[in-house]
Design a protein around this motif. Structure first.
Motif, PDB file in Angstrom:
ATOM      1  N   THR A  23       0.838  -1.208   0.000  1.00 53.65           N
ATOM      2  CA  THR A  23       0.000   0.000   0.000  1.00 53.65           C
ATOM      3  C   THR A  23       0.865   1.247   0.000  1.00 53.65           C
ATOM      4  N   THR A  24       1.944   1.232   0.812  1.00 55.95           N
ATOM      5  CA  THR A  24       2.857   2.378   0.825  1.00 55.95           C
ATOM      6  C   THR A  24       3.326   2.680  -0.597  1.00 55.95           C
ATOM      7  N   LEU A  25       3.718   1.617  -1.310  1.00 58.87           N
ATOM      8  CA  LEU A  25       4.288   1.812  -2.655  1.00 58.87           C
ATOM      9  C   LEU A  25       3.214   2.271  -3.638  1.00 58.87           C
ATOM     10  N   ALA A  26       1.996   1.751  -3.497  1.00 56.80           N
ATOM     11  CA  ALA A  26       0.914   2.175  -4.392  1.00 56.80           C
ATOM     12  C   ALA A  26       0.594   3.652  -4.175  1.00 56.80           C
ATOM     13  N   ASP A  34       5.725   9.036  -9.998  1.00 50.85           N
ATOM     14  CA  ASP A  34       6.647   8.016 -10.520  1.00 50.85           C
ATOM     15  C   ASP A  34       5.875   6.720 -10.728  1.00 50.85           C
ATOM     16  N   HIS A  35       5.412   6.526 -11.950  1.00 54.16           N
ATOM     17  CA  HIS A  35       4.549   5.390 -12.249  1.00 54.16           C
ATOM     18  C   HIS A  35       5.318   4.204 -12.823  1.00 54.16           C
ATOM     19  N   ASN A  36       6.620   4.142 -12.583  1.00 57.14           N
ATOM     20  CA  ASN A  36       7.388   2.981 -13.031  1.00 57.14           C
ATOM     21  C   ASN A  36       6.755   1.729 -12.417  1.00 57.14           C
ATOM     22  N   PRO A  37       6.280   0.795 -13.273  1.00 54.82           N
ATOM     23  CA  PRO A  37       5.562  -0.384 -12.757  1.00 54.82           C
ATOM     24  C   PRO A  37       6.428  -1.285 -11.871  1.00 54.82           C
ATOM     25  N   MET A  38       7.740  -1.115 -11.915  1.00 56.17           N
ATOM     26  CA  MET A  38       8.657  -1.941 -11.116  1.00 56.17           C
ATOM     27  C   MET A  38       8.266  -1.956  -9.638  1.00 56.17           C
TER      28      MET A  38
ATOM     29  N   GLU B  62       8.211  17.297 -11.637  1.00 56.46           N
ATOM     30  CA  GLU B  62       8.578  17.203 -13.046  1.00 56.46           C
ATOM     31  C   GLU B  62       7.890  15.990 -13.694  1.00 56.46           C
ATOM     32  N   MET B  63       7.857  14.865 -12.961  1.00 50.93           N
ATOM     33  CA  MET B  63       7.225  13.662 -13.512  1.00 50.93           C
ATOM     34  C   MET B  63       5.709  13.818 -13.605  1.00 50.93           C
ATOM     35  N   PHE B  70       8.527   9.588 -18.863  1.00 54.59           N
ATOM     36  CA  PHE B  70       9.701   8.777 -19.183  1.00 54.59           C
ATOM     37  C   PHE B  70      10.266   9.132 -20.564  1.00 54.59           C
ATOM     38  N   GLU B  71       9.997  10.385 -20.982  1.00 52.34           N
ATOM     39  CA  GLU B  71      10.436  10.828 -22.309  1.00 52.34           C
ATOM     40  C   GLU B  71      11.939  10.669 -22.514  1.00 52.34           C
TER      41      GLU B  71
END
Lengths: 135, 151
Positions: A23-26, A34-38, B62-63, B70-71
């Protein structure tokens, strides 16, 4: 707030953050942009060769920043930097600490240089950083 | 191929607004409860002209407001699943507060191979200014690309 009185050897930064959950990460994913799916998508993390999702480095840096501005007035912070030493895993409980290692004469003001660390519950370093604070 | 020819590459500048609701969501996500970030009176008492942002929030803005966050990675042909964050720094010139409109200008400043090309370190610097051009901060990050190129 007035100028903090900091001397070499002081350890003003000391804070333990709650264990990191999915939950913290979501929530951090959404709120930080920062929507990096990692960090939120187990399938993506596994396909990339990791056993599970892991924390955004910037979440842990945000914890360290929080510990820092708990200890020194935020309006006095002049610089803040970190190196991300190791991945922070789910369940990790981050302990932030910082020590004044030097007092510098800057161009316009005196600065305290602090060395900062973020460690997990086993004492393993996750982030190592520095801050400059006007004193 | 990711190599030193990427040095100097700039991403599209981003205009970002410091919005109170989004900032509160970030404070909640990191568990930040200090009144200086939430209570206008506490912020004013600390000398801020509005509610300030916490120390790492400039990285997020910025993001958040980029058309494609992720440009830069895409331009350099870097796959999201191969990256780790290596280093991050902020040099603050003036506080950013709720209501500000900020401009973020990012460019690649270094590309360095490590471990025979198994890792590539990409340095990116970001100048943050107000929409009036006043300096707010200089940010720098190192992106670690795993297996950026076959050995």
């Amino acid at each position: 707030m007035s100028a903090p009185s900091l001397a070499v050897g002081d350890r003003p930064v000391a804070k333990t953050c709650p264990p990191i959950t999915r939950t913290t990460l979501a929530l951090y994913c959404g709120a930080s942009g920062d929507h990096n799916p990692m960090h939120v998508d187990l399938d993506f993390a596994r396909a990339a060769g990791f056993e599970d999702v892991f924390a955004h480095g910037m979440l842990v840096m945000a914890y360290l920043g929080q510990a820092l501005t708990d200890a020194v007035p935020p309006e006095r912070l002049r610089a803040f930097s970190t190196r991300f030493v190791a991945i922070t895993a789910l369940g990790d409980e981050i302990r932030c600490e910082g020590e004044v290692v030097e007092i510098l004469e800057g161009d316009r003001e005196r600065l305290a240089r602090l060395v900062l660390t973020a460690r997990d519950q086993a004492g393993r370093e996750k982030l190592v950083g520095e801050a400059l604070v006007a004193v | 191929m990711l190599d030193a020819s990427a040095v100097g590459h700039a991403s599209t500048p981003v205009e970002a607004a410091v919005e109170p609701g989004r900032l509160r969501a970030f404070l909640d996500a990191i568990g930040e409860t200090s009144p200086v970030y939430r209570d206008p009176a506490a912020a004013a008492a600390a000398g801020f002209r509005g509610l300030p942002v916490p120390p790492t929030y400039l990285f997020c803005l910025e993001m958040m407001d980029a058309a494609d966050p992720f440009e830069l990675l895409g331009d350099l042909g870097i796959d999201l699943s191969t990256i780790l964050h290596g280093e991050q720094s902020f040099a603050y010139h003036a506080p950013a507060v709720v209501g500000d409109r900020l401009r973020f200008a990012s460019r690649v400043v270094s590309v360095t191979e490590k471990k025979g090309g198994a890792l590539v370190l990409v340095g990116v610097e970001t100048a943050v200014t107000t929409d009036a051009g006043l300096p707010i901060a200089d940010c720098a990050r190192t992106i670690v690309v795993r297996n950026g190129r076959p050995r």
